[in-house]
Design a protein around this motif. Structure first.
Motif, PDB file in Angstrom:
ATOM      1  N   ALA A 129       0.836  -1.202   0.000  1.00 29.64           N
ATOM      2  CA  ALA A 129       0.000   0.000   0.000  1.00 29.64           C
ATOM      3  C   ALA A 129       0.871   1.253   0.000  1.00 29.64           C
ATOM      4  O   ALA A 129       0.587   2.227  -0.722  1.00 29.64           O
ATOM      5  CB  ALA A 129      -0.935  -0.001   1.207  1.00 29.64           C
ATOM      6  N   THR A 130       1.929   1.229   0.796  1.00 31.70           N
ATOM      7  CA  THR A 130       2.844   2.368   0.836  1.00 31.70           C
ATOM      8  C   THR A 130       3.516   2.560  -0.519  1.00 31.70           C
ATOM      9  O   THR A 130       3.624   3.679  -1.022  1.00 31.70           O
ATOM     10  CB  THR A 130       3.914   2.169   1.932  1.00 31.70           C
ATOM     11  N   LEU A 131       3.960   1.472  -1.103  1.00 28.53           N
ATOM     12  CA  LEU A 131       4.593   1.533  -2.420  1.00 28.53           C
ATOM     13  C   LEU A 131       3.624   2.083  -3.465  1.00 28.53           C
ATOM     14  O   LEU A 131       4.003   2.901  -4.315  1.00 28.53           O
ATOM     15  CB  LEU A 131       5.096   0.152  -2.824  1.00 28.53           C
ATOM     16  N   GLU A 132       2.384   1.692  -3.391  1.00 34.44           N
ATOM     17  CA  GLU A 132       1.381   2.191  -4.333  1.00 34.44           C
ATOM     18  C   GLU A 132       1.175   3.693  -4.171  1.00 34.44           C
ATOM     19  O   GLU A 132       1.094   4.427  -5.161  1.00 34.44           O
ATOM     20  CB  GLU A 132       0.055   1.455  -4.133  1.00 34.44           C
ATOM     21  N   ARG A 133       1.137   4.175  -2.925  1.00 36.53           N
ATOM     22  CA  ARG A 133       1.007   5.620  -2.678  1.00 36.53           C
ATOM     23  C   ARG A 133       2.215   6.368  -3.229  1.00 36.53           C
ATOM     24  O   ARG A 133       2.085   7.431  -3.838  1.00 36.53           O
ATOM     25  CB  ARG A 133       0.837   5.905  -1.187  1.00 36.53           C
ATOM     26  N   ILE A 134       3.397   5.801  -3.028  1.00 40.81           N
ATOM     27  CA  ILE A 134       4.619   6.426  -3.538  1.00 40.81           C
ATOM     28  C   ILE A 134       4.597   6.473  -5.065  1.00 40.81           C
ATOM     29  O   ILE A 134       4.932   7.496  -5.680  1.00 40.81           O
ATOM     30  CB  ILE A 134       5.872   5.682  -3.029  1.00 40.81           C
ATOM     31  N   GLU A 135       4.191   5.391  -5.705  1.00 37.73           N
ATOM     32  CA  GLU A 135       4.105   5.359  -7.166  1.00 37.73           C
ATOM     33  C   GLU A 135       3.106   6.391  -7.683  1.00 37.73           C
ATOM     34  O   GLU A 135       3.373   7.071  -8.683  1.00 37.73           O
ATOM     35  CB  GLU A 135       3.719   3.962  -7.646  1.00 37.73           C
ATOM     36  N   ASN A 136       1.976   6.523  -7.004  1.00 42.87           N
ATOM     37  CA  ASN A 136       0.974   7.522  -7.410  1.00 42.87           C
ATOM     38  C   ASN A 136       1.529   8.932  -7.276  1.00 42.87           C
ATOM     39  O   ASN A 136       1.311   9.782  -8.143  1.00 42.87           O
ATOM     40  CB  ASN A 136      -0.303   7.373  -6.590  1.00 42.87           C
ATOM     41  N   LYS A 137       2.246   9.183  -6.184  1.00 47.63           N
ATOM     42  CA  LYS A 137       2.820  10.504  -5.951  1.00 47.63           C
ATOM     43  C   LYS A 137       3.880  10.810  -7.003  1.00 47.63           C
ATOM     44  O   LYS A 137       3.935  11.916  -7.542  1.00 47.63           O
ATOM     45  CB  LYS A 137       3.413  10.576  -4.544  1.00 47.63           C
ATOM     46  N   ILE A 138       4.708   9.836  -7.336  1.00 44.15           N
ATOM     47  CA  ILE A 138       5.731  10.022  -8.366  1.00 44.15           C
ATOM     48  C   ILE A 138       5.061  10.309  -9.713  1.00 44.15           C
ATOM     49  O   ILE A 138       5.504  11.179 -10.462  1.00 44.15           O
ATOM     50  CB  ILE A 138       6.670   8.806  -8.449  1.00 44.15           C
ATOM     51  N   SER A 139       4.014   9.598 -10.012  1.00 43.51           N
ATOM     52  CA  SER A 139       3.283   9.830 -11.264  1.00 43.51           C
ATOM     53  C   SER A 139       2.717  11.244 -11.304  1.00 43.51           C
ATOM     54  O   SER A 139       2.812  11.937 -12.327  1.00 43.51           O
ATOM     55  CB  SER A 139       2.163   8.805 -11.404  1.00 43.51           C
ATOM     56  N   GLU A 140       2.147  11.682 -10.191  1.00 47.07           N
ATOM     57  CA  GLU A 140       1.591  13.039 -10.102  1.00 47.07           C
ATOM     58  C   GLU A 140       2.702  14.081 -10.277  1.00 47.07           C
ATOM     59  O   GLU A 140       2.544  15.055 -11.017  1.00 47.07           O
ATOM     60  CB  GLU A 140       0.900  13.234  -8.752  1.00 47.07           C
ATOM     61  N   LEU A 141       3.825  13.868  -9.612  1.00 39.67           N
ATOM     62  CA  LEU A 141       4.939  14.805  -9.714  1.00 39.67           C
ATOM     63  C   LEU A 141       5.521  14.831 -11.123  1.00 39.67           C
ATOM     64  O   LEU A 141       5.911  15.893 -11.626  1.00 39.67           O
ATOM     65  CB  LEU A 141       6.032  14.454  -8.697  1.00 39.67           C
ATOM     66  N   THR A 142       5.568  13.690 -11.768  1.00 37.36           N
ATOM     67  CA  THR A 142       6.054  13.625 -13.147  1.00 37.36           C
ATOM     68  C   THR A 142       5.136  14.418 -14.070  1.00 37.36           C
ATOM     69  O   THR A 142       5.606  15.171 -14.932  1.00 37.36           O
ATOM     70  CB  THR A 142       6.152  12.161 -13.617  1.00 37.36           C
ATOM     71  N   THR A 143       3.845  14.278 -13.871  1.00 35.86           N
ATOM     72  CA  THR A 143       2.877  15.027 -14.675  1.00 35.86           C
ATOM     73  C   THR A 143       3.051  16.527 -14.459  1.00 35.86           C
ATOM     74  O   THR A 143       3.093  17.305 -15.421  1.00 35.86           O
ATOM     75  CB  THR A 143       1.441  14.609 -14.313  1.00 35.86           C
ATOM     76  N   ARG A 144       3.195  16.934 -13.207  1.00 40.75           N
ATOM     77  CA  ARG A 144       3.361  18.353 -12.899  1.00 40.75           C
ATOM     78  C   ARG A 144       4.671  18.881 -13.477  1.00 40.75           C
ATOM     79  O   ARG A 144       4.739  20.003 -13.972  1.00 40.75           O
ATOM     80  CB  ARG A 144       3.301  18.584 -11.397  1.00 40.75           C
ATOM     81  N   GLN A 145       5.724  18.081 -13.412  1.00 43.35           N
ATOM     82  CA  GLN A 145       7.021  18.485 -13.959  1.00 43.35           C
ATOM     83  C   GLN A 145       6.913  18.667 -15.476  1.00 43.35           C
ATOM     84  O   GLN A 145       7.466  19.617 -16.028  1.00 43.35           O
ATOM     85  CB  GLN A 145       8.094  17.453 -13.603  1.00 43.35           C
ATOM     86  N   ASN A 146       6.200  17.781 -16.134  1.00 39.46           N
ATOM     87  CA  ASN A 146       6.000  17.900 -17.581  1.00 39.46           C
ATOM     88  C   ASN A 146       5.212  19.158 -17.930  1.00 39.46           C
ATOM     89  O   ASN A 146       5.509  19.839 -18.920  1.00 39.46           O
ATOM     90  CB  ASN A 146       5.297  16.662 -18.136  1.00 39.46           C
ATOM     91  N   GLU A 147       4.217  19.475 -17.123  1.00 38.50           N
ATOM     92  CA  GLU A 147       3.434  20.692 -17.344  1.00 38.50           C
ATOM     93  C   GLU A 147       4.310  21.931 -17.168  1.00 38.50           C
ATOM     94  O   GLU A 147       4.217  22.888 -17.950  1.00 38.50           O
ATOM     95  CB  GLU A 147       2.238  20.742 -16.390  1.00 38.50           C
ATOM     96  N   THR A 148       5.153  21.914 -16.137  1.00 37.18           N
ATOM     97  CA  THR A 148       6.065  23.027 -15.895  1.00 37.18           C
ATOM     98  C   THR A 148       7.042  23.176 -17.054  1.00 37.18           C
ATOM     99  O   THR A 148       7.310  24.289 -17.523  1.00 37.18           O
ATOM    100  CB  THR A 148       6.832  22.819 -14.577  1.00 37.18           C
TER     101      THR A 148
END
Length: 80
Positions: free
Chosen positions: A18-37
């Motif tokens: 569950a922790t790993l899944e939360r981390i993966e989701n957060k990384i995905s979100e951050l990657t999306t935001r970085q791409n937008e930036t």
């Protein structure tokens, strides 16, 4: 006793998963935001380049007007 240990291990593994899944989701979100930036920065650079092009074009036009004005002043013998 071994069943208790197995259940405890399963619980820990589920929590890790569950922790790993939360981390993966957060990384995905951050990657999306970085791409937008990154896209926004590229857009700003493009706008800057266009502004510089317009400025250079206006400067060329202004130089041409100055040259024409200088020629006109020389022809009609106007001095500063």
């Amino acid at each position: 006793m071994s069943e208790t240990v197995e259940n405890l291990m399963l619980e820990h593994l589920k929590r890790f998963q569950a922790t790993l899944e939360r981390i993966e989701n957060k990384i995905s979100e951050l990657t999306t935001r970085q791409n937008e930036t990154h896209s926004a920065v590229i857009g700003l650079r493009r706008d800057q380049a266009q502004d510089a092009e317009v400025s250079a074009h206006l400067q060329v036009q202004l130089d041409a007007v100055r040259e024409r004005l200088d020629r006109i002043e020389r022809r009609i013998e106007i001095t500063n």
